[in-house]
Design an enzyme around this catalytic site. Structure first.
Site, PDB file in Angstrom:
ATOM      1  CB  THR A   1      31.557  48.132  48.306  1.00 29.68           C
ATOM      2  OG1 THR A   1      31.509  47.928  46.911  1.00 29.68           O
ATOM      3  CG2 THR A   1      30.970  49.466  48.682  1.00 29.68           C
TER       4      THR A   1
ATOM      5  CB  THR B   1      29.597  44.491  49.946  1.00 31.44           C
ATOM      6  OG1 THR B   1      30.836  44.287  49.236  1.00 31.44           O
ATOM      7  CG2 THR B   1      29.376  43.338  50.908  1.00 31.44           C
ATOM      8  N   GLY B   2      29.168  43.181  47.168  1.00 32.13           N
ATOM      9  CA  GLY B   2      29.036  42.003  46.318  1.00 32.13           C
ATOM     10  C   GLY B   2      28.680  42.391  44.890  1.00 32.13           C
TER      11      GLY B   2
ATOM     12  CG  ASP C   1      25.813  47.495  44.498  1.00 31.88           C
ATOM     13  OD1 ASP C   1      26.941  47.375  43.959  1.00 31.88           O
ATOM     14  OD2 ASP C   1      25.609  47.192  45.691  1.00 31.88           O
TER      15      ASP C   1
ATOM     16  NE  ARG D   1      29.744  46.782  37.458  1.00 30.91           N
ATOM     17  CZ  ARG D   1      29.859  46.667  38.771  1.00 30.91           C
ATOM     18  NH1 ARG D   1      30.574  47.534  39.453  1.00 30.91           N
ATOM     19  NH2 ARG D   1      29.256  45.696  39.420  1.00 30.91           N
TER      20      ARG D   1
ATOM     21  CB  THR E   1      32.980  50.479  45.569  1.00 35.34           C
ATOM     22  OG1 THR E   1      33.578  49.249  45.218  1.00 35.34           O
ATOM     23  CG2 THR E   1      32.060  50.922  44.457  1.00 35.34           C
TER      24      THR E   1
ATOM     25  CB  SER F   1      37.912  46.526  46.756  1.00 32.88           C
ATOM     26  OG  SER F   1      38.204  46.614  48.136  1.00 32.88           O
TER      27      SER F   1
HETATM   28  N1  ASP Z   1      29.071  46.200  44.896  1.00 34.83           N
HETATM   29  C1  ASP Z   1      30.291  46.570  44.239  1.00 34.83           C
HETATM   30  C2  ASP Z   1      30.057  46.682  42.776  1.00 34.83           C
HETATM   31  O1  ASP Z   1      29.413  45.835  42.205  1.00 34.83           O
HETATM   32  C3  ASP Z   1      31.416  45.649  44.497  1.00 34.83           C
HETATM   33  C4  ASP Z   1      31.458  44.959  45.839  1.00 34.83           C
HETATM   34  O2  ASP Z   1      31.019  45.478  46.828  1.00 34.83           O
HETATM   35  O3  ASP Z   1      31.912  43.813  45.914  1.00 34.83           O
HETATM   36  O4  ASP Z   1      30.573  47.589  42.172  1.00 34.83           O
END
Ligand code: ASP
Length: 329
Positions: A187, A238-239, A218, A215, A205, A85
């Site tokens: 991330t 994260t997320g 954030d 794409r 990330t 990731s």
């Molecule tokens: N925030 C990251 C993104 O959307 C991915 C993650 O941290 O899960 O690219």
């Protein structure tokens, strides 16, 4: 010459016991999840935060700057092909191309960011150079790559055989549905308070696996994936990036801390805001967001929408601590 720093450990709150929740509905709410306010301290998202923190800590005790420590820390997962990731070995987009996002921020509100960067193993180092050596904050795509190459970064193939195989398997169904808490995003976000109580932050990330080509999430967006105000505190996310961008998540966490919220109360408030916005929408079933935050005293927290988010702490008494974040649902 490096000199070993004389680290200060301050017990500001005294012993309040673990996780005492007093009130979190209104502004100026009080949630303390730390017994003591301590600095220096480093907090990072997910399991891979542990080795990342360790490396950053090593830099701190060698007397290196907070910005060098934080860069060195997040470079550990960037270089690790087993972490799918972040950086090298990260999952590609739906075209099979690994594209990376990263940003870094220092105590003076200097910041640098790269997005949609390809073929460079350490986007965080490029982001740092954007901050230090250009008049800009953000470079993207080919421009970011050209800049990196002009600074001596080597172009490399970042798609490992293992990630390529997973991508080939994914293509059989071609269903874009991020999996909560599984390493198809995750991330590394790191926040650091040094022994002068100065704050630093970084975020890097490969973004959501199987995302559309082009794409950007954030993570490279100052205010969304990362924000800090050296008078107040720092926050990172994260997320699902789209959900974090919609709320300017990290900036809002810092603003709530400015209003007197503790790190935990601030993270909780923004997660609840994200939850409310997305509850009846199409991404709800797979929506996960998590925030980490640290304030000027070194008090910290992590909080997520759903169970399963964890974060790593490193300070003078904890070198390898991994904590399960509290969560909303
Ligand atoms: N925030 C990251 C993104 O959307 C991915 C993650 O941290 O899960 O690219």
């Amino acid at each position: 010459m490096n000199k070993r720093r004389n680290f200060i450990k301050k017990s500001i709150l005294g012993s309040v016991g673990a996780t005492s929740l007093i009130n979190c509905n209104n502004s100026n709410s009080e949630i303390n999840n730390n017994d003591t306010a301590v600095y220096p301290r480093i907090i990072s998202t997910w399991n891979h935060g542990v080795p990342a923190n360790k490396e950053a800590w090593k830099y701190l005790i060698e007397g290196r700057t907070g910005i060098s420590a934080i860069e060195a820390g997040v470079k550990i997962p960037e270089a690790d092909p087993k972490i799918r990731s972040v950086g090298f070995g990260g999952y590609p987009d739906r075209e099979g191309i690994v594209t990376l996002d990263a940003c870094i921020m220092d105590k003076h509100n200097n910041c640098g960011s790269v997005s949609f960067l390809q073929n460079i193993k350490h986007p965080i180092s490029v982001a740092r150079l954007v901050m230090e050596e250009t008049p800009h904050v953000m470079l993207s795509g080919k421009g970011a790559l050209d800049f990196a190459v002009s600074k001596g970064f080597k172009k490399e193939n970042l798609l490992t055989e293992a990630s390529k195989l997973d991508w080939i398997n994914w293509k059989k169904q071609s269903n874009y549905q991020p999996v909560i808490n599984l390493e198809n995003h995750d991330t590394i976000s790191m926040l650091l308070i040094d022994d002068n109580t100065d704050l630093f932050g970084a975020c890097t990330t490969s973004g959501a696996a199987w995302k559309m080509h082009g794409r950007v999430g954030d993570s490279p967006i100052i205010g969304a994936g990362l924000f800090l105000d050296n008078d107040i505190g720092a926050a990172a996310a994260t997320g699902l990036g789209e959900a974090v961008i919609r709320t300017s998540g990290s900036a809002m966490v810092v603003e709530l801390m400015r209003q007197g919220y503790t790190p935990l109360a601030a993270c909780k408030e923004i997660v609840e805001r994200i939850s409310k916005i997305h509850k009846s929408g199409p991404v709800w079933d797979y929506l996960q967001v998590g925030f980490i935050a640290i304030n000027k005293k070194g008090e910290y927290a992590g909080y997520s929408l759903r169970k399963g988010f964890n974060y790593a702490i490193c300070d003078s008494s904890n070198q390898n601590l991994l904590l399960d974040a509290e969560y909303a649902i």
